[in-house]
Each structure stands twice: as structure tokens, then as C-alpha cells.
Write an enzyme that holds these catalytic residues in place. Structure first.
Site, PDB file in Angstrom:
ATOM      1  N   ARG A 231       0.847  -1.178   0.000  1.00  0.00           N
ATOM      2  CA  ARG A 231       0.000   0.000   0.000  1.00  0.00           C
ATOM      3  C   ARG A 231       0.892   1.241   0.000  1.00  0.00           C
ATOM      4  O   ARG A 231       1.941   1.270   0.642  1.00  0.00           O
ATOM      5  CB  ARG A 231      -0.928   0.034   1.235  1.00  0.00           C
ATOM      6  CG  ARG A 231      -2.132  -0.881   1.134  1.00  0.00           C
ATOM      7  CD  ARG A 231      -3.129  -0.349   0.132  1.00  0.00           C
ATOM      8  NE  ARG A 231      -4.358  -1.108   0.072  1.00  0.00           N
ATOM      9  CZ  ARG A 231      -4.601  -2.124  -0.754  1.00  0.00           C
ATOM     10  NH1 ARG A 231      -3.639  -2.521  -1.575  1.00  0.00           N
ATOM     11  NH2 ARG A 231      -5.751  -2.735  -0.771  1.00  0.00           N
ATOM     12  N   GLU A 260      -2.653   8.436  -4.296  1.00  0.00           N
ATOM     13  CA  GLU A 260      -2.952   7.599  -5.460  1.00  0.00           C
ATOM     14  C   GLU A 260      -4.316   7.981  -6.029  1.00  0.00           C
ATOM     15  O   GLU A 260      -5.283   8.020  -5.273  1.00  0.00           O
ATOM     16  CB  GLU A 260      -2.951   6.131  -5.040  1.00  0.00           C
ATOM     17  CG  GLU A 260      -2.959   5.153  -6.190  1.00  0.00           C
ATOM     18  CD  GLU A 260      -2.742   3.717  -5.730  1.00  0.00           C
ATOM     19  OE1 GLU A 260      -3.613   2.872  -6.042  1.00  0.00           O
ATOM     20  OE2 GLU A 260      -1.737   3.452  -5.049  1.00  0.00           O
ATOM     21  N   HIS A 279      -0.809   0.770  -9.970  1.00  0.00           N
ATOM     22  CA  HIS A 279      -1.498  -0.201  -9.113  1.00  0.00           C
ATOM     23  C   HIS A 279      -2.059  -1.366  -9.942  1.00  0.00           C
ATOM     24  O   HIS A 279      -3.220  -1.738  -9.802  1.00  0.00           O
ATOM     25  CB  HIS A 279      -2.630   0.479  -8.329  1.00  0.00           C
ATOM     26  CG  HIS A 279      -2.992  -0.256  -7.074  1.00  0.00           C
ATOM     27  ND1 HIS A 279      -3.505   0.380  -5.969  1.00  0.00           N
ATOM     28  CD2 HIS A 279      -2.939  -1.567  -6.743  1.00  0.00           C
ATOM     29  CE1 HIS A 279      -3.760  -0.506  -5.010  1.00  0.00           C
ATOM     30  NE2 HIS A 279      -3.418  -1.699  -5.464  1.00  0.00           N
TER      31      HIS A 279
END
Length: 327
Positions: A231, A260, A279
Site C-alpha cells: 500500500r 494515489e 497499481h
């Protein structure tokens, strides 16, 4: 009128394939909604399938969840759904552990090879039509530190070890006889100076948030590379940028970032020693179908009153242990 159990599916505008959802819709009334309509689609629902794993709509819609018994998220990380009210409730949370393990492990190996062989630099020279002989590093015999000992961390360790790397691990519990890692320690700062590559795949919890800060990067070798497939919030982004700019570490490959998505103009876009991907390290061709199939299989267990696979410990913030209920 809806008959049987009600399953609410929250998506991002692209609902799951009806054919893959057929085993569920044959035995339940299925409501499809996007995040904006979640509160209206929750009353009466016993099951919530969070197909849009990036949604943050559930906390706001929670008061409408009057009959909810089970939440399944189409992801491995569950931090987006573990808010205090849900954690305090009796609602079971499950995730899709196991779908992305191999793909993410392959991504990590690919980034390590890119750093060692400078494939990015070779491509740049090709675009410039420059023939320049260079030497590269070997990865065999180098040391990788895997921070996070869940299923994905284990897949990463197996693949890196197969490539000839030495693998060490940091986890929540120390042990000397782990079947995948051998020795697992809890002391991150004792391990960082030993690693040529540091791979972050820990779940995001209060304990792991910002664990990679200026102190952590300062403990790493100047030639070490950092790879984050966990993460973005595991990292203090400004401290990482500082370490890359100063040469404190030699590079970073980031499939997850904080914030993000990464904003336009952020220094990580242009730092020559940074690699940024959006991602998608686990997003192999067919991953959406596998996520839906995993939910359908778990729904079959739920309907039959059998133990669910991949039950999250809401206190820990992840699925503990290695085995699943069906194994």
C-alpha cells in the site's frame, strides 16, 4: 418482489459478467449499484460484494446496512472497508486472497531484473539509436528482504529464491522454522542494512502505516532498491523522494503510491531512479473473472452454511495463517 437472500454488488460503472455471477443470481436477488447508490441498495441485503475494491462509499452508507451479515471485497487489502463501525459489528469480512499472488511475485522479479540489467536504460538507448556496451549486475546471490509474510509475500519469496536470491523476511511474529522464509524476524531495522532489495507487501494497519520513513531509508544500503507492492501509505512519500534525490538508496519501483493516483507534476514521475506503475502489478489477463469466481465459490459456502474462505481478522486487518477453510 425480491425472494431469497439479497446480495448487493457495488461496482465502478462496469458490473461483473452476468455469466460469472449466474451461480449467485440463481439463488439470490442481486442488486447492482455504483458507489453513489450504495446506501439505497443496502437495506435488506445480507451480503455485500465490493467488486469496486477502490470505493470508499461503505462507511457513509453503513447506516443503511440493516441486515448485513457478510462483506466480501475483490482484493487482498481490506483497509478500505475496515472502519470502526464495521469492525465492532458481527459482520464477517472476507477477501480474495490467492488470486494475485503469482502475478505480483512476477512483477517483483521483473522490477528486480529491470534494476539489475537496466532494461529501462537499454530501451532508452535504443530509442536514441545509441549502441553502447554496458555491464550489468547479477541477482543470483543478492539478498531480498520481504516485509510482509502473507500469501503474496510467500509467492514472492519462492520466485526470488528460484532465481538464486537469498530471501529474508520481517513479519509480525518471529520464528525460525517458517516453511517459506526459514527465519522470520520482527526487527525491520536489523534487517534493512543487510538487503540489496527491500520488498514491501505488508497489509496497511495502524502498526505498518508510514513504516518506511527517513529512518528506514537511512538504514538501507546506498545501492539498495525499494519495491512497494503493498500500500502507498506504508511509505512516507516525501522521505522516499528525499532518499532517491540524495542517493541514499539507488532506486524504487512503486506499484502503489501515496497519494494515489499520483498527481501530475509529482517528482516521482521524473526521478530517473524511480519506476511507477498504476497499481496493476496483480492485474493479469482474466483477473476480473477470477475475482468473481472466487466470490461465487464463497457464496456457495455461505449458502450451504459452510465456513467461508479467507475470513479477515478485523483486529489484525488481514487473513491470519496460511490455510483456507476448504483446504
Amino acid at each position: 418482489m425480491e425472494s431469497g437472500p439479497i446480495v448487493t454488488v457495488v461496482h465502478s460503472g462496469r458490473p461483473p459478467d452476468p455469466a460469472l455471477m449466474a451461480p449467485v443470481s440463481a439463488r439470490a436477488a442481486v442488486r447492482y449499484t455504483d458507489s453513489a447508490g450504495l446506501a439505497d441498495a443496502l437495506p435488506g441485503a445480507q451480503v455485500l460484494f465490493v467488486y469496486d475494491f477502490q470505493t470508499r462509499a461503505l462507511p457513509g452508507a453503513w447506516p443503511a446496512a440493516d441486515r448485513l451479515r457478510w462483506v466480501h471485497i475483490a482484493a487482498t487489502g481490506v483497509d478500505s472497508v475496515l472502519f470502526p463501525e464495521l469492525c465492532a459489528s458481527e459482520v464477517i469480512v472476507t477477501n480474495t486472497r490467492g488470486v494475485f499472488d503469482t502475478a505480483i511475485a512476477e512483477y517483483v522479479l521483473g522490477q528486480i531484473l529491470d534494476f539489475a540489467k537496466d532494461l529501462t536504460g537499454s530501451n532508452r538507448l535504443q530509442q536514441q539509436q545509441v549502441w553502447k556496451h554496458r555491464e550489468s549486475e547479477r541477482i543470483a546471490g543478492s539478498t531480498a528482504l520481504v516485509v510482509g509474510t502473507g500469501a503474496i509475500g510467500r509467492a514472492i519469496a519462492g520466485l526470488l529464491r528460484a532465481a538464486g536470491m537469498r530471501v529474508r523476511a520481517v513479519g509480525r511474529r518471529a520464528r525460525n522454522d517458517d516453511p517459506d522464509f526459514g527465519v522470520v524476524t520482527t526487527d525491520l531495522y536489523a534487517e534493512l542494512p543487510c538487503a540489496d532489495y527491500v520488498v514491501a507487501i505488508a497489509p496497511l494497519t495502524d502498526r505498518t502505516r508510514h513504516m518506511f520513513d527517513a529512518r528506514a531509508f537511512g538504514a538501507m544500503k546506498p545501492h539498495a532498491r525499494f519495491i512497494n507492492v503493498g500500500r502507498g501509505e506504508l511509505v512516507v512519500t516525501d522521505d522516499l523522494v528525499g532518499a532517491l534525490r540524495s542517493g541514499g538508496i539507488a532506486g524504487a519501483a512503486l506499484d502503489v503510491v501515496d497519494p494515489e493516483p499520483l498527481p501530475s507534476g509529482h517528482p516521482l514521475w521524473t526521478l530517473p531512479t524511480a519506476r511507477v506503475t498504476p497499481h496493476n502489478s496483480g492485474d493479469f489477463i482474466g483477473w476480473r473473472a477470477e475475482m468473481v469466481s472466487a466470490f461465487a465459490a464463497n457464496f456457495d459456502r455461505w449458502s450451504a452454511g459452510r465456513p467461508l474462505d479467507n475470513v479477515v481478522d478485523k483486529t489484525l486487518g488481514y487473513v491470519p495463517g496460511r490455510r483456507r477453510a476448504s483446504e
